[in-house]
Design a protein around this motif. Structure first.
Motif, PDB file in Angstrom:
ATOM      1  N   VAL A  63       9.690  -8.347   3.471  1.00 43.52           N
ATOM      2  CA  VAL A  63       9.181  -7.595   4.621  1.00 43.52           C
ATOM      3  C   VAL A  63       8.900  -6.147   4.257  1.00 43.52           C
ATOM      4  O   VAL A  63       8.294  -5.419   5.043  1.00 43.52           O
ATOM      5  N   ASP A  84       7.976  -4.130   7.655  1.00 39.75           N
ATOM      6  CA  ASP A  84       7.868  -4.855   8.924  1.00 39.75           C
ATOM      7  C   ASP A  84       9.281  -4.933   9.501  1.00 39.75           C
ATOM      8  O   ASP A  84      10.013  -5.899   9.264  1.00 39.75           O
ATOM      9  N   SER A 120       4.410 -11.480   3.570  1.00 36.37           N
ATOM     10  CA  SER A 120       5.360 -10.682   4.337  1.00 36.37           C
ATOM     11  C   SER A 120       6.109 -11.544   5.355  1.00 36.37           C
ATOM     12  O   SER A 120       7.144 -11.136   5.876  1.00 36.37           O
ATOM     13  N   ASP A 121       5.598 -12.744   5.623  1.00 38.61           N
ATOM     14  CA  ASP A 121       6.188 -13.670   6.592  1.00 38.61           C
ATOM     15  C   ASP A 121       6.580 -14.949   5.842  1.00 38.61           C
ATOM     16  O   ASP A 121       5.708 -15.681   5.344  1.00 38.61           O
TER      17      ASP A 121
END
Length: 432
Positions: A70, A212, A93-94
């Motif tokens: 993240v 994030d 990122s996910d």
């Protein structure tokens, strides 16, 4: 996984003859066709996730194809480090997008503790084998859900308690099992961490660019960003972890319980607090003593931040205290101290291998053989010690001596039962 890799995995048991060699690198042929390699991805790559991946890539049968974090700053840094070695990877990122990839065979989970349960159970459901960092869960309910997910989906799940792959730990436990120590009435496990210092309070602020933060929080309570709660120091906050009890405790208590062939205690009591740094930013206790009661013996845990002078002159270890002598074990080796003239001393036996290299090698071997019983730390073993560590923290939080109801898999105290499951937030639900 393509057909070529499936065929390779089915026939891989013939390649395991070299497994007794000390180096993880020597356990496989030097040349492995790219189509026959395991495609590995890592989720959470700032600390132990990166160490796990680095160890796994010493194995020619594994190749990294994807990274997820993240924090884009960390993600770009790690991708660049791999690129320097000629390894090109996809970045995410996910983690959910990563798990959708059909090209990934296995994942490493090195995220903060509060993410382990969701990511491990979803990875199993997606058909991935999993190497998950310890402690496996941040609550007893999470640990139980993770075991159920492995058993339902029949995936290979190795827990990152790499000491189980070290020869001197195995030799020490074999000596305990020999009975030469006589009746073992008390086992002590401890971590005195002098290198850990006070965490100064810092004001809330804005997450660093590229982070994030909502995804980092995940199921944890939504709070303003604070640098003390981020990256390494998340360990000292109840929202995300369980302090030294679950950080070092699962490593050392693992061998205490293994040596005594112990599962659940009859009772648990704990006392401690923030005695060294009462006004700093951490939440979890810097000083703690926990006692697990069994029939015929006790297991005791101690930790102290800011002090190196632990029992037997060691800053960490496990001591099996028997009528005839005491076996003292740590990451550097083991020895036996006789009780007067009741037995012969055993001079210190030093470590002879690298636990992390061997642990990741074992994971890859079992992925190929599908012989789940060959795993050095299966999810069931990781759950046993993680649950017991959680019990120690629950006893501390309640301030009571609490009793376990084995028949109903819960405490006899309703206040303690309130801590069985972590509270999930932000639309996430605890795995069922």
């Amino acid at each position: 996984m393509n057909n070529s890799r499936r065929d390779f995995i089915r026939s891989a048991s013939t390649m395991m003859a070299a497994a007794a060699m000390p180096s993880a690198l020597n356990a496989f042929p030097k040349l492995v066709a790219p189509s026959d390699r395991l495609n590995v991805a890592a989720i959470g790559i700032n600390g132990m996730g990166w160490a796990d991946l680095t160890a796994m890539l010493k194995n020619p049968a594994a190749q990294c194809v994807a990274l997820c974090d993240v924090d884009k700053n960390v993600l770009d840094k790690r991708a660049a480090e791999l690129a320097q070695k000629g390894i090109k990877v996809k970045t995410y990122s996910d983690y959910r997008k990563l798990l959708e990839s059909k090209d990934i065979d296995a994942v490493i989970i090195g995220t903060p503790d509060h993410w382990h349960a969701l990511q491990m159970t979803e990875a199993c459901a997606a058909g991935k084998d999993v190497y998950v960092e310890k402690p496996i869960g941040n609550s007893i309910a999470e640990c139980n859900a993770m075991v159920a997910a492995q058993e339902r989906h029949q995936r290979v799940v190795q827990v990152g308690q790499w000491q189980r792959s070290q020869q001197h730990f195995k030799d020490a436990i074999d000596f305990v099992y020999s009975g030469k120590l006589g009746q073992v009435r008390l086992v002590k496990a401890w971590a005195y961490m002098g290198w850990m210092k006070s965490i100064p309070k810092k004001p809330d602020g804005t997450p660093p660019a590229g982070v994030d933060y909502a995804m980092w929080l995940g199921p944890a309570l939504k709070r303003p960003f604070n640098p003390n709660r981020f990256h390494f120091n998340f360990r000292w906050y109840w929202d995300y972890a369980g302090g030294l009890m679950t950080d070092w405790g699962v490593h050392l208590l693992d061998y205490a319980f293994l040596g005594m062939k112990a599962q659940r205690p009859k009772s648990i009591m704990a006392a401690g607090g923030k005695f060294a740094y009462p006004d700093d930013a951490a939440e979890t206790p810097d000083t703690l003593t926990t006692v697990y009661e069994f029939d015929g013996f006790n297991i005791q845990w101690e930790h102290a931040i800011g002090i190196d002078g632990g029992p037997y002159g060691r800053d960490h270890g496990i001591a099996f205290i028997g009528n005839n002598g005491t076996l003292v074990l740590d990451r550097g080796g083991w020895e036996v101290i006789p009780e007067k003239d009741k037995m012969e001393a055993v001079p210190r036996k030093p470590k002879v291998d690298d636990g992390l290299d061997l642990h990741t090698k074992n994971f890859v071997e079992v992925i190929k053989s599908r012989k789940f019983s060959d795993l050095h730390t299966p999810i069931q073993a990781g759950a046993n010690v993680a649950i017991n560590a959680q019990m120690g923290n629950i006893a501390f939080k309640t301030g009571k001596k609490i009793y376990w109801d084995a028949a109903n898999n819960r405490f006899k105290d309703e206040e303690a039962n309130k801590f069985l499951a972590a509270q999930y937030h932000n639309g996430y639900n605890i795995p069922k």
